[in-house]
Scaffold this active site. Sequence first.
Site: not given
Ligand SMILES: *Cc1c(COP(=O)(O)O)cnc(C)c1O
Length: 431
Positions: A290, A361, A334, A330, A293
């Site tokens: 999945e 602000c 972070y 971001r 990023r």
């Molecule tokens: C955030 C997330 C992703 C994606 O993560 P990346 O670091 O953007 O690749 C995939 N699966 C789940 C369950 C997530 O919470």
Amino acid sequence: MLYPNLSVNKAGHLAIAGIDACELAKKYGTPLYVLDENRVRHNCRLYTKAMKAYLPQGSMPLYASKALCFKGIYPVVADEGLGADVVSAGEVATAIRAGFPAENLCFHGTNKTDAEIAYGVEQGVGHFVVDNANELAVLGKEAQARGIVQRVLLRVTVGLDPHTLEAINTGRVDSQFGVPIETGQALRFVREALNTPGIEVEGFHSHIGSQIFEATSFCDQVDRLLAFACSVREELGYEAGIFNLGGGFGVCYVEDDPQVDIDENIYQIAQHLEAGCAHANYPMPRVFLEPGRSIVADAGVTLYTTGGTKTVEGYRSYVTVDGGMTDNPRYALYKSAYTLVNASRAQEPADFPCTVAGRCCESGDRIAEDIRIAQPKRGDVIAVLTTGAYNFAMSSNYNRVLRPALVMIFNGAVRVAVRRQTIDDLLALEQ
Ligand SMILES: *Cc1c(COP(=O)(O)O)cnc(C)c1O
């Protein structure tokens, strides 16, 4: 430049996929999100190619929508053969209205509401990733009421610390995501799911975090997931057909960040899983990944117009921009590092030490601290690189700053994919 789609043109300006950044700023206004579609496609192909080569048929990358969700992204990832993760009715609807096939959606979330569960089932979402037992019962009832069997993956936590930021580390035992293996709860969760009418358990899901640079973290994850799958088989006689290993591949925000070789990482994960399965005599599962990023981050650049420089004598110089934490929270969240370029003076030496501050602000409203760019004059265009992920998606109207437009570049053509918000849009919900 940090990425091969960035260059300096004859005018001495930054060019993104060959298009002059200052011209974009002039034509479409700032702040402006710019997305290079060919770079998105290139990143998708790294996954599809490697997964096809090294993993069983039916393995598939799913684009994690949360990284950058708007209608225009879905035809691109669908065309490249990816499925998609969604985490809310809003993301499901965005994907479906963009024509994305519901059967290739994977519905995540720690607390899907009853209404969202009903909506997802009704829309024909392919897989639900069930986070917990509370959700299981509602989902089973909803599926039964519609006379279907809903395919699901069960989210478990493998108890791993992939040495990433606290806020984006999700795989530890003590986490609000999924059900822990270590405490024995995950096994009970599987038993319950297998006994829930209306539910077909296709496998397991685990996601260990984000911005991960070493394949070893994913290999450890595979080990733990497989060991869990083996104990489930022993206790319940159930074999999983799918391992969804989540996302998390890291990207380069600054020169010092390591480069992640996605092909090599997937190869190592595949080899590791294959060896483990052979050893345990477990049938090799299909694998879902999945990535969010690593699909969109490096395809995005944000353009700002600077209001100029303010030097606090004896301390530092601030360069102000016409956006900030509203379009990119971001740094505030972070302290994320970014690479900045004075796009109007991309040829000049980047030797002016400064901190780039947003317009809100909040003293935490910064884009970067103690960096160097070519010394800007009021009106210069400042580019922040690698902003394709978790910028647009996390934007807000704090201070009633309007949300920027998003333009996509494809083969030399520019189109507005999301128009700039107006004051009327901003006030549209107020009675
Ligand atoms: C955030 C997330 C992703 C994606 O993560 P990346 O670091 O953007 O690749 C995939 N699966 C789940 C369950 C997530 O919470």
